[in-house]
Design a protein around this motif. Structure first.
Motif, PDB file in Angstrom:
ATOM      1  N   ASP A  64       0.819  -1.215   0.000  1.00 39.11           N
ATOM      2  CA  ASP A  64       0.000   0.000   0.000  1.00 39.11           C
ATOM      3  C   ASP A  64       0.851   1.261   0.000  1.00 39.11           C
ATOM      4  O   ASP A  64       0.382   2.357  -0.317  1.00 39.11           O
ATOM      5  CB  ASP A  64      -0.942   0.000   1.211  1.00 39.11           C
ATOM      6  CG  ASP A  64      -0.191  -0.210   2.519  1.00 39.11           C
ATOM      7  OD1 ASP A  64       0.965  -0.735   2.478  1.00 39.11           O
ATOM      8  OD2 ASP A  64      -0.731   0.118   3.582  1.00 39.11           O
TER       9      ASP A  64
ATOM     10  N   ALA B 133       4.677   3.433  -4.528  1.00 36.56           N
ATOM     11  CA  ALA B 133       4.166   4.415  -5.481  1.00 36.56           C
ATOM     12  C   ALA B 133       3.952   3.760  -6.842  1.00 36.56           C
ATOM     13  O   ALA B 133       4.733   2.905  -7.267  1.00 36.56           O
ATOM     14  CB  ALA B 133       5.138   5.585  -5.596  1.00 36.56           C
ATOM     15  N   GLU B 134       2.890   4.204  -7.500  1.00 32.50           N
ATOM     16  CA  GLU B 134       2.579   3.653  -8.811  1.00 32.50           C
ATOM     17  C   GLU B 134       3.681   3.980  -9.828  1.00 32.50           C
ATOM     18  O   GLU B 134       3.985   3.192 -10.721  1.00 32.50           O
ATOM     19  CB  GLU B 134       1.233   4.215  -9.304  1.00 32.50           C
ATOM     20  CG  GLU B 134       0.016   3.655  -8.594  1.00 32.50           C
ATOM     21  CD  GLU B 134      -0.223   2.193  -8.923  1.00 32.50           C
ATOM     22  OE1 GLU B 134       0.183   1.773 -10.045  1.00 32.50           O
ATOM     23  OE2 GLU B 134      -0.769   1.456  -8.076  1.00 32.50           O
ATOM     24  N   ALA B 135       4.239   5.159  -9.694  1.00 31.74           N
ATOM     25  CA  ALA B 135       5.284   5.565 -10.643  1.00 31.74           C
ATOM     26  C   ALA B 135       6.501   4.629 -10.562  1.00 31.74           C
ATOM     27  O   ALA B 135       7.103   4.274 -11.579  1.00 31.74           O
ATOM     28  CB  ALA B 135       5.716   7.007 -10.352  1.00 31.74           C
ATOM     29  N   TRP B 136       6.808   4.251  -9.341  1.00 28.55           N
ATOM     30  CA  TRP B 136       7.959   3.332  -9.171  1.00 28.55           C
ATOM     31  C   TRP B 136       7.665   1.975  -9.808  1.00 28.55           C
ATOM     32  O   TRP B 136       8.497   1.390 -10.480  1.00 28.55           O
ATOM     33  CB  TRP B 136       8.265   3.179  -7.676  1.00 28.55           C
ATOM     34  CG  TRP B 136       9.426   2.230  -7.420  1.00 28.55           C
ATOM     35  CD1 TRP B 136      10.745   2.544  -7.429  1.00 28.55           C
ATOM     36  CD2 TRP B 136       9.327   0.827  -7.139  1.00 28.55           C
ATOM     37  NE1 TRP B 136      11.496   1.428  -7.182  1.00 28.55           N
ATOM     38  CE2 TRP B 136      10.638   0.338  -6.992  1.00 28.55           C
ATOM     39  CE3 TRP B 136       8.246  -0.042  -6.991  1.00 28.55           C
ATOM     40  CZ2 TRP B 136      10.902  -0.984  -6.703  1.00 28.55           C
ATOM     41  CZ3 TRP B 136       8.511  -1.363  -6.710  1.00 28.55           C
ATOM     42  CH2 TRP B 136       9.822  -1.835  -6.566  1.00 28.55           C
ATOM     43  N   VAL B 137       6.418   1.514  -9.600  1.00 25.24           N
ATOM     44  CA  VAL B 137       6.024   0.225 -10.172  1.00 25.24           C
ATOM     45  C   VAL B 137       6.087   0.292 -11.688  1.00 25.24           C
ATOM     46  O   VAL B 137       6.604  -0.619 -12.352  1.00 25.24           O
ATOM     47  CB  VAL B 137       4.602  -0.159  -9.693  1.00 25.24           C
ATOM     48  CG1 VAL B 137       4.107  -1.402 -10.426  1.00 25.24           C
ATOM     49  CG2 VAL B 137       4.586  -0.369  -8.189  1.00 25.24           C
ATOM     50  N   ASP B 138       5.571   1.371 -12.258  1.00 26.88           N
ATOM     51  CA  ASP B 138       5.619   1.502 -13.720  1.00 26.88           C
ATOM     52  C   ASP B 138       7.064   1.537 -14.221  1.00 26.88           C
ATOM     53  O   ASP B 138       7.373   0.971 -15.285  1.00 26.88           O
ATOM     54  CB  ASP B 138       4.886   2.769 -14.148  1.00 26.88           C
ATOM     55  CG  ASP B 138       3.385   2.693 -13.859  1.00 26.88           C
ATOM     56  OD1 ASP B 138       2.884   1.538 -13.741  1.00 26.88           O
ATOM     57  OD2 ASP B 138       2.744   3.745 -13.741  1.00 26.88           O
TER      58      ASP B 138
ATOM     59  N   SER C  75      -2.564  -4.684  -5.733  1.00 27.12           N
ATOM     60  CA  SER C  75      -2.126  -4.540  -7.121  1.00 27.12           C
ATOM     61  C   SER C  75      -1.170  -5.677  -7.496  1.00 27.12           C
ATOM     62  O   SER C  75      -0.135  -5.866  -6.830  1.00 27.12           O
ATOM     63  CB  SER C  75      -1.430  -3.187  -7.326  1.00 27.12           C
ATOM     64  OG  SER C  75      -0.834  -3.128  -8.603  1.00 27.12           O
TER      65      SER C  75
ATOM     66  N   ARG D 170       0.604  -5.863 -10.198  1.00 31.02           N
ATOM     67  CA  ARG D 170       1.827  -5.277 -10.732  1.00 31.02           C
ATOM     68  C   ARG D 170       2.769  -4.865  -9.604  1.00 31.02           C
ATOM     69  O   ARG D 170       3.970  -5.043  -9.681  1.00 31.02           O
ATOM     70  CB  ARG D 170       1.486  -4.070 -11.599  1.00 31.02           C
ATOM     71  CG  ARG D 170       0.888  -4.452 -12.965  1.00 31.02           C
ATOM     72  CD  ARG D 170       0.351  -3.204 -13.686  1.00 31.02           C
ATOM     73  NE  ARG D 170       1.363  -2.168 -13.860  1.00 31.02           N
ATOM     74  CZ  ARG D 170       2.223  -2.131 -14.887  1.00 31.02           C
ATOM     75  NH1 ARG D 170       2.181  -3.077 -15.807  1.00 31.02           N
ATOM     76  NH2 ARG D 170       3.109  -1.163 -14.972  1.00 31.02           N
ATOM     77  N   SER D 171       2.169  -4.281  -8.533  1.00 27.35           N
ATOM     78  CA  SER D 171       3.008  -3.873  -7.400  1.00 27.35           C
ATOM     79  C   SER D 171       3.613  -5.085  -6.708  1.00 27.35           C
ATOM     80  O   SER D 171       4.779  -5.074  -6.293  1.00 27.35           O
ATOM     81  CB  SER D 171       2.183  -3.061  -6.405  1.00 27.35           C
ATOM     82  OG  SER D 171       1.659  -1.908  -7.016  1.00 27.35           O
TER      83      SER D 171
END
Length: 1404
Positions: A13, A16-21, A87, A89-90
């Motif tokens: 939780d 960060a989404e940016a890191w995952v991307d 997520s 992806r995460s």
């Protein structure tokens, strides 16, 4: 704990989404740093949290053993994660962080464990249905997780394996340059790894943690493969095969491995067991084409079986064949056998390919070849008869491959296949049936290699042939019998088997022998009869081969054939074994001693074998090598001494005891010539205190048995070394012998020797009694001639005293008495007119012999009258010697011995007696030495001349300076008309030269050289042995010092100022002359012999010396160029053209393959190349500076005088300039015409060689075929039938049909075999049909049925033609050309005469 709670430690939780991307965008190829706080929290996660999450995920993995629906379970996990906002992806990105951290080289234990667990979690997620739909799958991350074990497991074990791997790579005949750049890079990588891991030390507990995590990872990979198909992902499937192949070495397996189609992953305990199950899963159809999977799998397991470490590129390196690697290899073989049994026809073609590659990639090392052959044997056991026959057919062609290691390994494979049960069922293809019997393996594969061009293969084939007879199969024994059965008389084998027993002290083994029965020879059997005789003759020649290992193997084969009754116990066969006990090579001597010992143990009752054993072992006790001495002494001790037990008439002797007394009986009778060697053994044993009182007591107990002679022989050797001897029993035996009228001569001599040895322990009364008995015997001359010397020697021992004067007085009394008796008898015979009419020859010989022996002990009692009487035995005088006259008549000078009426035997003994007197009186030496020398020249009686040689050599020891003048007279006997005298002279002179009583002066060396070409081969061989192994070691410069003088001496050329100037009589010159064309072959045999044993330095110096002393003298016209001079100059050019004149350092030895490419051999090769280059430059410079000016001068001189020697000069230049053909003008810059002539001669010679080569290959009729059902040993490739006539495209000179048809039955067949192989190698051409990738059928598409197509792995192709191999990278392409498309016959040559060419040019 539920799944969501277990996921909390991953802090998804907070990611960060940016890191995952960003992580997904990088394709998981490198790590993306996280926020420091989150990274610290994740790093604090323990392996317990990972295991908890692992078990939570495990409940959602479909399992056939679970009752819950796998589909429902898979839907629930993705639903659960989606409902709770997790997520995917995460989750994958975070797991990749742990994987990347654990993959790092500097990772600590916790990071490695966490990385392994994270990879396990990812693989579990992938294995749950729906993972692709939920975008869990990523190929890069899958490969990284699958191979994480190789990164996380500490590199120490990997490094250990790297160090354990042998430096030598796969044996390849072509020596290639090492990749220096790659080697440096690898070395730098190793250094970096060591620096990075320098601080990482793992305890045993740490390693256990990592090992448990590895187990989780491998189990996850297996569960993944059970559910996730890789059919559309061949790269991932191939990667998994590679990973599992590496895991086979991870740890040892406890207990036996079991393979099954369905296994519970959780119950698999060891990592290799899991790896095998993973490889099995990858062969299922859902992971791709099974053929491609099997191809890749077998290719990987190939290197496991070969015990090689195959990297991504380059040659594979060898692993140490330790217990762990051998266990892994055995497990891989079992796994392949299981797969073949399960997949049947699908896997069999690839099994054929695997077997071919095992054979083809085998290395030369013995241990690897042995294990490789065992693997081939285990794998072929899974084949049906047809497939097995196909492999044997391929192996038959493979056994004639150009690489030595391939031929060597084919023999190993044959030996393993012979241990298997013979296949008796028929093949579906009748043409393949001939390959099934063991007879084919023995006669066409194994025995055919006896003619191999490589001595290593020859030796191995012969050694294995001997092992065949030890195998229990009757058919194998019959096949070997068929090869050698016809020796002397044609024999056939009976059907029954008789059991023979070998007894020894420790073991007892039973072997099978086949009896013979003699039959008549029919005309149809004559060819097999000749072949059998030829095979045996070849084997006996191999026992004398120049290569050590061939001789040893031939001895082993000969032993087997003799032991099992295949060949008779003939003198020639047994003599070969005993003769090799004196081989120049130490290892051969030891092998021969072992063989004669084994044969004696197998045939203890055969008298010929007993005699052979004695002749081989007993002389070895004086061998120059201590280890050979020890081996011989050990054998004698075991067979003779250790079997001496107390004698009892009621007890039965064992076989070994009976053997002991049989051998001693031989030593007493037929083998008395070995007594000196036998005595030497006891001299050595006495220093070791080997003879105890109990041993002597046991010996004495045998003196009353039937074999008493042997007991007295041993007593005569040991009594001096024992402290406690039963003297009473020995004296009783003496009294019995004195009173007996029938006593064996040999036993009597031994008893006398024993009495003499114990004389110091006897009282005076006993001594006097024995002396009286001896004198009674000696005075009455009732003793045999052989007993007289031991009796006089015993008399000396009985009279021996500490006071020398008393001893001499005793001898003067008793021996002087004997001299007086002998003198009276001789006077009665010589001085009476009718004394010789009723002469008793035997009695006369006894008196002369007694006189000679006694005179040595009392020289003062020998008067001139006695000497004159002995002289009268040898010659006649017109006047009789008056009674009592002491002085010799001055009017009768003695110039030589004159014939009289006395028999030759008496005169021969008279020479020996006179020689013994000369040894005590120097004035007699001066008087009779010229007479002896004259007798050697004009004497006609062989026995007299022989004894003269003996006494003159004996006098040379005592009166060296006096006899030195007569050494040429003695050496002249090397050309005596009688072979006995030549041999005796050679032996005696060699002994004197060894002890330096004689020097190499005058003509002595050249007389020895003439003995090298003696008409009797035995004497020539003996001379060669004496020169090489006895005399050359003492004087290493002997050959080179006399070489140039040999040229002048043997051509009887004395016009040189320095050479051939030593004194010679005219008789010597005639006797030892080798002048003339009729003796040219003998002269060059001598030159060859001398040059072969030169050192390189001596070769170089002798070439320069020839330039200075011969060529320069003729060039400066110091020596006249008359007929004799032309002969010398011509012979000199012929000598300079000999190949033995070349410096051996710049020559490449032919016939042997390079050694395996390791660091030592590479270093040796570099040093040899450097040495070759330096020596070549020095030799070239010396030739230009010293030889070329002389050659130019001589050429001009010879042209001026129009001498025929010019032809020899040009022939010499043609030979010499072969290595400098591109530098002719540079060499002969001072004579352009000579340079042009040399170039023309070289071109002409080269054209002639090419034309001859084309003519040799121009056969239109002879072809080679693979064996058919009618194949026999005579039809084997190395033993073809009669050669078909060659057809040439150009006319050939007439030749004798009879001579050309008479072909040798031995080594020439090897050359014909190679020619046939060369023809066959052209039968498969690399053009035509292409086999598509992945297609595996019985034959290639559009390929004629008769063409042999070999299936191969993807990486390479094996062609089984004799010419070698063809490697095709990355594509499975096999090119085949049918018979109709083969190369046409030889082209017609367009040859025109010079006259026609001249006419055509004039027309133009």
């Amino acid at each position: 704990m539920d799944l969501i709670s277990a996921l909390q430690f991953l802090k998804l939780d907070k990611i960060a989404e940016a890191w995952v991307d960003a992580v997904w965008d990088l394709e998981f190829t490198e790590g993306k740093p996280l926020d420091d706080t989150i990274e610290e929290e994740l790093a604090a996660s323990g392996d317990k949290a990972f295991r908890t999450l692992y078990h939570c995920l495990l409940t959602h993995v479909p399992d056939q053993q679970q009752s819950t629906s796998s589909n429902g379970a898979s839907q629930s996990i993705w639903t659960i994660l989606g409902d709770n906002g997790v997520s995917i992806r995460s989750l994958v990105a975070v797991l990749s962080v742990f994987v990347q951290a654990g993959k790092a080289k500097v990772a600590n234990v916790q990071q490695r464990v966490n990385g392994l667990y994270a990879a396990s979690l990812y693989l579990l997620l992938l294995g749950i249905p729906g993972s692709i739909a939920n975008k869990v799958f990523h190929e890069v991350l899958l490969d990284t997780c699958s191979d994480l074990t190789s990164h996380c497991w500490p590199h120490d074990s990997g490094k250990k394996r790297k160090k354990d791997s042998l430096k030598s790579s796969q044996a390849d005949d072509k020596r290639s340059k090492p990749q220096r750049k790659d080697a440096r890079e690898m070395k730098m990588d190793d250094v970096e790894e060591e620096e990075e891991e320098e601080g990482c030390h793992f305890s045993g507990q740490d390693l256990m943690k990592i090992r448990d995590a590895v187990t989780f990872l491998v189990q996850s990979l297996l569960r993944f493969l059970q559910t996730f198909p890789l059919k559309d992902r061949p790269h991932s499937a191939s990667n998994c095969i590679r990973i599992f192949s590496k895991l086979l070495y991870f740890e040892p397996v406890i207990g036996e491995l079991t393979f099954a189609a369905d296994q519970d992953v959780a119950k698999l305990r060891s990592v290799p067991e899991m790896a095998f199950y993973g490889l099995q899963l990858l062969c299922s159809p859902k992971h791709g084409d099974q053929k491609e999977s099997l191809q890749g799998l077998f290719h990987r397991l190939l290197y496991v079986i070969l015990m090689m470490n195959k990297g991504n590129s380059g040659k594979p390196s060898l692993l140490i064949p330790n217990q762990a690697n051998l266990a892994t290899r055995d497990q891989a073989i079992q796994f392949i056998c299981y797969l073949v049994g399960e997949l049947k026809e699908l896997a069999l073609p690839f099994l054929q390919i695997l077997l071919q590659h095992i054979c083809f990639q085998m290395v030369e090392k013995n241990e690897f070849r042995s294990h490789g052959a065992q693997a081939v044997g285990m794998l072929t056991s899974q084949m049906a008869n047809t497939d097995y026959a196909c492999f044997i057919k391929w192996l038959f062609i493979f056994s004639r491959n150009s690489k030595m290691v391939h031929r060597l390994f084919s023999i190993d494979v044959v030996m393993v296949l012979l241990e298997q049960q013979e296949r008796t069922e028929e093949c579906q293809d009748p043409e393949l049936s001939c390959f099934l019997p063991h007879k084919f393996l023995i006669q066409n594969l194994l025995f055919a290699r006896r003619m191999d061009e490589s001595p290593t293969v020859q030796g191995h084939a012969l050694a294995c042939l001997a092992q065949c007879l030890e195998l229990p199969s009757l058919n194998i024994t019959r096949a070997v019998h068929n090869l050698f059965s016809a020796t002397g008389t044609q024999t056939v084998l009976d059907g029954e088997i008789t059991e023979g027993t070998l007894g020894s002290q420790h073991t007892q083994k039973t072997y099978r022998t086949l009896p013979f029965r003699t039959v008549e020879i029919s005309s149809a059997e004559s060819s097999s009869y000749d072949a059998a005789k030829e095979n045996l003759a070849l084997l006996l020649r191999r026992a004398k081969n120049s290569k050590t290992n061939v001789r040893k193997s031939a001895l082993q084969a000969l032993l087997g054939l003799l032991k099992h009754g295949v060949i008779p116990m003939s003198c020639e066969n047994l003599g070969t074994l005993s003769e090799r006990c004196r081989d120049p090579a130490v290892s051969v001597k030891k092998k021969a001693l072992q063989c004669v010992g084994e044969l004696l143990a197998a045939k203890p009752e055969c008298r010929d074998v007993q005699k052979m054993w004695l002749q081989g072992v007993v002389p070895a006790v004086v061998d120059s090598e201590n280890s050979v001495q020890d081996k011989a002494l050990e054998a004698l001790d075991q067979v003779l001494l250790s079997q001496i037990k107390p004698y009892s008439a009621s007890s039965h002797m064992s076989v070994s005891q009976r053997l002991t007394w049989d051998l001693l009986d031989l030593l007493c009778n037929e083998c008395q010539n070995l007594s000196q060697y036998f005595s030497r053994a006891f001299t050595i044993w006495s220093k070791q205190n080997k003879f105890t009182s109990a041993f002597v007591t046991n010996l004495v107990s045998h003196t009353e048995a039937d074999h008493a002679a042997g007991a007295w022989l041993l007593l005569s050797k040991v009594v001096t070394s024992s402290h406690r001897v039963p003297y009473g029993k020995i004296l009783d035996a003496w009294d019995t012998m004195v009173s007996s009228k029938d006593v064996n001569v040999t036993t009597c001599c031994h008893i006398l020797c024993v009495i003499g040895d114990i004389a110091t322990h006897l009282n005076e009364d006993t001594k006097d009694r024995i002396v009286a008995d001896l004198m009674s015997w000696l005075r009455t001359f009732t003793l045999s001639l052989e007993v007289i010397t031991p009796a006089v020697e015993t008399l000396y021992q009985l009279g021996k005293n500490e006071d020398i004067k008393q001893t001499q007085a005793f001898l003067d009394q008793h021996c002087g008495d004997l001299v007086s008796v002998c003198e009276a008898y001789l006077a009665n015979i010589i001085l009476n007119e009718n004394g010789t009419q009723n002469l008793n020859e035997e009695m006369m010989v006894k008196y002369l012999h007694t006189l000679g022996v006694a005179s040595l002990h009392c020289p003062t009692k020998v008067g001139k009258r006695t000497v004159l009487l002995v002289e009268s035995v040898l010659t006649t005088h017109s006047d009789k010697v008056p009674e009592g006259q002491e002085e010799l008549p001055a009017s009768l000078p003695l110039s030589q011995f004159k014939a009289n009426s006395l028999p030759t035997r008496v005169r021969a003994h008279g020479v020996i007696t006179l020689g013994k007197m000369c040894l005590q009186h120097e004035e007699l030496v001066h008087r009779y030495l010229p007479v002896f020398a004259r007798e050697l020249e004009v004497g006609t009686e062989v026995a007299v001349r022989n004894n003269v040689v003996v006494i003159m050599c004996d006098m040379s020891v005592r009166y060296t300076n006096v006899v030195d003048h007569y050494i040429p007279n003695i050496s002249a006997c090397l050309r005596d008309s009688d072979a006995v005298i030549r041999e005796q002279t050679l032996i005696m002179l060699t002994n004197l030269l060894q002890e330096e009583f004689v020097k190499w002066k005058g003509s002595l060396f050249f007389h020895f050289m003439v003995a090298l070409v003696d008409p009797d081969p035995a004497i020539a061989s003996l001379c060669e042995y004496c020169l090489l192994h006895l005399l050359l070691k003492k004087t290493p410069e002997m050959f080179s010092q006399h070489f140039i003088e040999c040229v002048f001496h043997f051509n009887s050329y004395n016009k040189h100022n320095s050479y051939n100037k030593f004194p010679q009589t005219e008789r010597e010159k005639v006797q030892f002359s080798l002048k003339g064309a009729q003796h040219r072959e003998k002269r060059f045999r001598i030159y060859h012999f001398l040059l072969e044993h030169f050192t390189d330095a001596q070769r170089f110096n002798i070439a320069n010396k020839i330039n200075q002393t011969i060529l320069a003298c003729f060039a400066d016209e110091e020596l006249p160029l008359d007929a004799d001079g032309a002969e010398i100059l011509s012979e000199t050019f012929s000598i300079l053209s000999l190949k033995e004149m070349n410096v051996q350092a710049i020559l490449t030895p032919a016939g042997e393959e390079p050694e395996e490419e390791n660091m030592a051999t590479m270093t040796k090769a570099v040093l040899q190349a450097a040495q070759k280059k330096v020596v070549s430059q020095v030799q070239k410079k010396a030739f230009i500076d010293n030889t070329v000016p002389l050659i130019i001068s001589l050429k001009n001189l010879l042209e001026e005088k129009r001498s025929p020697v010019l032809r020899d000069l040009m022939a010499y230049l043609q030979v010499k300039m072969q290595d400098y053909r591109n530098e002719v003008k540079e060499f002969f810059s001072g004579d352009e015409q000579l340079a042009a002539e040399v170039e023309f001669a070289l071109r002409t010679s080269e054209r002639e060689r090419e034309m001859q080569k084309q003519m040799d290959n121009c056969s239109l009729t002879e072809k080679t075929k693979t064996p058919s059902a009618q194949v026999s040993v005579q039809g084997a490739p190395t033993r073809p039938g009669p050669l078909l006539p060659f057809v040439f495209a150009t006319p050939q000179p007439p030749r004798s049909n009879r001579e050309s048809a008479r072909l040798a039955h031995t080594d020439s067949r090897a050359h014909r075999s190679r020619q046939e192989d060369h023809v066959q190698s052209k039968s498969v051409m690399l053009e035509g049909t292409v086999v598509p990738r992945g297609v595996v059928n019985d034959r290639a598409i559009s390929t004629p049925k008769g063409v042999n197509v070999n299936l191969t792995f993807e990486v390479s192709a094996i062609f089984s033609d004799h010419g070698g191999t063809s490697l095709v990278e990355e594509v499975s392409v096999l090119h085949v050309k049918s018979k109709e498309q083969q190369a046409p016959g030889p082209r017609q040559w367009n040859v025109q005469s010079p006259l026609r060419q001249k006419k055509s040019s004039s027309r133009v």
